[in-house]
Design a protein around this motif. Structure first.
Motif, PDB file in Angstrom:
ATOM      1  N   UNK A  36       1.663  -3.911  -5.031  1.00 57.23           N
ATOM      2  CA  UNK A  36       1.912  -3.171  -3.704  1.00 57.23           C
ATOM      3  C   UNK A  36       0.282  -2.684  -3.170  1.00 57.23           C
ATOM      4  N   UNK A  37      -0.540  -2.020  -4.398  1.00 56.72           N
ATOM      5  CA  UNK A  37      -1.735  -1.568  -4.112  1.00 56.72           C
ATOM      6  C   UNK A  37      -2.540  -2.772  -3.750  1.00 56.72           C
ATOM      7  N   UNK A  38      -2.485  -3.786  -4.507  1.00 55.16           N
ATOM      8  CA  UNK A  38      -3.537  -4.834  -4.186  1.00 55.16           C
ATOM      9  C   UNK A  38      -3.299  -5.539  -2.886  1.00 55.16           C
ATOM     10  N   UNK A  39      -2.110  -5.723  -2.466  1.00 56.06           N
ATOM     11  CA  UNK A  39      -1.664  -6.243  -1.061  1.00 56.06           C
ATOM     12  C   UNK A  39      -2.382  -5.238   0.007  1.00 56.06           C
ATOM     13  N   UNK A  40      -2.060  -4.088  -0.272  1.00 57.01           N
ATOM     14  CA  UNK A  40      -2.714  -2.850   0.715  1.00 57.01           C
ATOM     15  C   UNK A  40      -4.095  -3.116   0.503  1.00 57.01           C
TER      16      UNK A  40
ATOM     17  N   UNK B 186       2.884  -3.625   3.767  1.00 60.62           N
ATOM     18  CA  UNK B 186       4.042  -3.724   2.847  1.00 60.62           C
ATOM     19  C   UNK B 186       5.241  -3.260   3.312  1.00 60.62           C
ATOM     20  N   UNK B 187       6.412  -3.757   3.067  1.00 57.76           N
ATOM     21  CA  UNK B 187       7.649  -3.413   3.364  1.00 57.76           C
ATOM     22  C   UNK B 187       8.302  -3.486   1.726  1.00 57.76           C
ATOM     23  N   UNK B 188       8.832  -2.211   1.200  1.00 58.30           N
ATOM     24  CA  UNK B 188       9.225  -2.224   0.030  1.00 58.30           C
ATOM     25  C   UNK B 188      10.179  -1.127  -0.383  1.00 58.30           C
ATOM     26  N   UNK B 189      10.758  -1.380  -1.274  1.00 56.95           N
ATOM     27  CA  UNK B 189      11.938  -0.523  -1.909  1.00 56.95           C
ATOM     28  C   UNK B 189      11.156   0.867  -2.446  1.00 56.95           C
ATOM     29  N   UNK B 190      11.480   1.831  -2.141  1.00 55.35           N
ATOM     30  CA  UNK B 190      10.741   3.016  -2.483  1.00 55.35           C
ATOM     31  C   UNK B 190      11.473   3.772  -3.675  1.00 55.35           C
TER      32      UNK B 190
ATOM     33  N   UNK C 294       0.289   7.492   6.225  1.00 50.69           N
ATOM     34  CA  UNK C 294      -0.605   6.556   6.587  1.00 50.69           C
ATOM     35  C   UNK C 294      -1.068   5.826   5.312  1.00 50.69           C
ATOM     36  N   UNK C 295       0.007   5.585   4.557  1.00 47.78           N
ATOM     37  CA  UNK C 295      -0.091   4.796   3.255  1.00 47.78           C
ATOM     38  C   UNK C 295      -0.438   3.295   3.585  1.00 47.78           C
ATOM     39  N   UNK C 296       0.134   3.053   4.827  1.00 46.52           N
ATOM     40  CA  UNK C 296      -0.031   1.539   4.963  1.00 46.52           C
ATOM     41  C   UNK C 296       1.134   0.620   4.860  1.00 46.52           C
ATOM     42  N   UNK C 297       2.158   1.199   4.673  1.00 47.00           N
ATOM     43  CA  UNK C 297       3.407   0.468   4.325  1.00 47.00           C
ATOM     44  C   UNK C 297       4.583   0.881   4.903  1.00 47.00           C
ATOM     45  N   UNK C 298       5.792   0.529   4.836  1.00 49.36           N
ATOM     46  CA  UNK C 298       7.224   0.718   5.248  1.00 49.36           C
ATOM     47  C   UNK C 298       8.101   1.065   4.131  1.00 49.36           C
TER      48      UNK C 298
ATOM     49  N   UNK D 112      -1.584  -3.554  13.063  1.00 48.48           N
ATOM     50  CA  UNK D 112      -2.943  -3.334  13.159  1.00 48.48           C
ATOM     51  C   UNK D 112      -3.224  -1.887  12.396  1.00 48.48           C
ATOM     52  N   UNK D 113      -2.306  -0.999  12.806  1.00 44.73           N
ATOM     53  CA  UNK D 113      -2.351   0.453  12.351  1.00 44.73           C
ATOM     54  C   UNK D 113      -2.029   0.676  10.706  1.00 44.73           C
ATOM     55  N   UNK D 114      -1.077  -0.291  10.155  1.00 47.13           N
ATOM     56  CA  UNK D 114      -0.610  -0.256   8.934  1.00 47.13           C
ATOM     57  C   UNK D 114      -1.617  -0.856   8.016  1.00 47.13           C
ATOM     58  N   UNK D 115      -2.294  -1.927   8.673  1.00 46.62           N
ATOM     59  CA  UNK D 115      -3.268  -2.895   7.882  1.00 46.62           C
ATOM     60  C   UNK D 115      -4.444  -2.089   7.589  1.00 46.62           C
ATOM     61  N   UNK D 116      -4.821  -1.149   8.672  1.00 49.88           N
ATOM     62  CA  UNK D 116      -6.156  -0.234   8.680  1.00 49.88           C
ATOM     63  C   UNK D 116      -5.989   0.961   7.586  1.00 49.88           C
ATOM     64  N   UNK D 117      -4.382   1.423   7.907  1.00 56.02           N
ATOM     65  CA  UNK D 117      -4.206   2.675   6.854  1.00 56.02           C
ATOM     66  C   UNK D 117      -4.273   1.990   5.562  1.00 56.02           C
ATOM     67  N   UNK D 118      -3.822   0.790   5.372  1.00 56.81           N
ATOM     68  CA  UNK D 118      -3.777   0.476   3.716  1.00 56.81           C
ATOM     69  C   UNK D 118      -5.118   0.311   3.182  1.00 56.81           C
ATOM     70  N   UNK D 119      -5.933  -0.369   3.881  1.00 53.92           N
ATOM     71  CA  UNK D 119      -7.095  -0.534   3.245  1.00 53.92           C
ATOM     72  C   UNK D 119      -7.985   0.979   2.958  1.00 53.92           C
ATOM     73  N   UNK D 120      -7.752   1.813   3.923  1.00 52.97           N
ATOM     74  CA  UNK D 120      -8.521   3.159   3.821  1.00 52.97           C
ATOM     75  C   UNK D 120      -7.801   3.937   2.545  1.00 52.97           C
ATOM     76  N   UNK D 121      -6.321   3.873   2.622  1.00 55.12           N
ATOM     77  CA  UNK D 121      -5.632   4.570   1.508  1.00 55.12           C
ATOM     78  C   UNK D 121      -5.966   4.278   0.090  1.00 55.12           C
ATOM     79  N   UNK D 122      -6.286   3.005  -0.208  1.00 53.08           N
ATOM     80  CA  UNK D 122      -6.472   2.500  -1.337  1.00 53.08           C
ATOM     81  C   UNK D 122      -7.908   2.785  -1.710  1.00 53.08           C
TER      82      UNK D 122
END
Length: 389
Positions: free
Chosen positions: A295-299, A305-309, A321-325, A350-360
């Motif tokens: 999940x982290x690598x994808x971000x 990411x759409x994932x089971x929490x 703002x983690x970059x996933x649902x 676009x928001x999720x994609x940017x947030x994902x990179x920044x978050x990781x």
């Protein structure tokens, strides 16, 4: 420092622990430390070209052919004393972990262990006649943790679980496994669309991981079946291999989706990174992850990411703002709805994609993680020094 890392899994085995161990070793060596790796020999034919790696004779685990059970009877045992190890860090409680514990007692060296895996959920790999109960497994985990001088947990959620088993809170430190974010900036060499005949306008949903029952890949395939009714130009790529592959391929045929679902099998690390970068969305429904490295690598690749929490994945995606649902339960309609929503809403994507990179980069880089691990080592070594004063 001279650091000994003991692990029952390592490349060419493809899983999160192998990746973590390699990243630890590389980053610690960059910082000037000497890292010695102790692992089972993968096979007679596999030639390893890596310094400071000691391989021990091993046999295949009868019920999971990719796993190895080490037999630490090599003459390399006698070389360990000459390495002047300052600290021992084991990655599991199995053959190499037990060997690490033996060496730490023999050489009077502090022993740190990382709890990478929810072993409770992997009991199904053992036949009933030797399968431990849930309580027995939890007791083994607790007893193993108590033998260590410090336990590293990848997430707060897993720490709380270990505490519920009886491991003291102060005995555990939370350090997420880091990501080498720089590797995601490299040029793509494996063109997935070209190799599998995917049209330029078609979007890619991606799963990466071992094809085991605890990963819930059959659920993802059923979700994708629902998604494909509304989104025609979409393909599902499944990267990985495992005991469930035949069953999953049969499900794909049963749902008449053989032209929409692609099984690539296990792939080298470089190709896996390329897959993340070319995917439009990463989907994940495992309930056993201590962290969810994929999940982290994808971000890190900027792929939402759409994932089971559940478990470790909850600790990742629970952040704003983690970059996933994140979805709380395994509901096919809810998963399909969120996947379609992200694919259709360009601004949200676009928001999720940017947030994902920044978050990781901010929270889960390998540099941050390794520095925290080194601080654990140093604190234990300082305790020893004070005792000797």
């Amino acid at each position: 420092m001279n650091i000994g890392i003991f692990s029952d899994v390592y490349f060419p085995q493809k899983n999160g622990v192998s990746t973590a161990v390699k990243l630890y070793k590389e980053e610690m060596e960059k910082l000037g430390h000497n890292v010695y790796l102790f692992i089972p020999k993968y096979s007679k034919d596999y030639k390893r070209n890596e310094k400071n790696v000691f391989e021990f004779p091993a046999i295949k685990f009868l019920f999971e052919k990719e796993q190895r059970i080490a037999l630490p009877i090599s003459t390399d045992i006698f070389k360990i004393r000459d390495l002047n190890l300052d600290i021992i860090h084991s990655q599991d409680p199995f053959s190499m972990g037990i060997f690490a514990e033996f060496m730490s007692k023999l050489l009077k060296i502090k022993h740190v262990g990382t709890h990478h895996t929810m072993y409770e959920y992997y009991r199904n790999y053992l036949p009933l006649i030797i399968r431990p109960t849930l309580k027995q497994t939890q007791r083994v985990i607790k007893n193993w943790c108590l033998k260590l001088d410090k336990v590293i947990s990848p997430t707060k959620n897993i720490k709380e679980l270990l505490v519920s088993y009886g491991v003291p809170d102060e005995h555990i430190v939370v350090i997420p496994t880091g990501i080498d974010t720089e590797k995601f900036n490299k040029k793509i060499e494996w063109n997935i669309k070209e190799e599998y005949g995917i049209l330029p306008e078609e979007k890619i949903l991606l799963f990466v991981g071992r094809l085991g029952p605890e990963k819930n890949i059959d659920f993802l395939i059923k979700v994708f079946h629902k998604v494909s009714y509304e989104e025609k130009n979409v393909k599902l790529i499944i990267v990985g291999d495992g005991v469930e592959r035949n069953k999953l391929e049969e499900l794909v045929v049963e749902l008449d989706m053989h032209d929409k679902v692609i099984f690539t099998g296990g792939q080298p690390r470089e190709r896996v990174l390329d897959a993340y970068k070319q995917a439009d969305l990463f989907i994940f429904a495992s309930y056993t992850e201590t962290q969810g490295l994929v999940v982290l690598e994808s971000m890190a690749a900027g792929t939402p990411v759409v994932a089971l929490g559940k478990m470790g994945v909850y600790d990742l995606l629970n952040h704003e703002n983690a970059g996933g649902i994140m979805l709380k339960e395994l509901n096919e309609d809810d998963f399909a709805h969120e996947i379609i929503r992200v694919l259709k809403d360009e601004k949200l994507y676009e928001k999720l994609s940017k947030n994902a990179i920044d978050f990781v980069k901010k929270n889960y880089s390998i540099e941050v993680s390794v520095n925290k691990i080194l601080n654990v080592y140093k604190s234990l070594l300082n305790i020893d020094k004070k005792k000797n004063l």
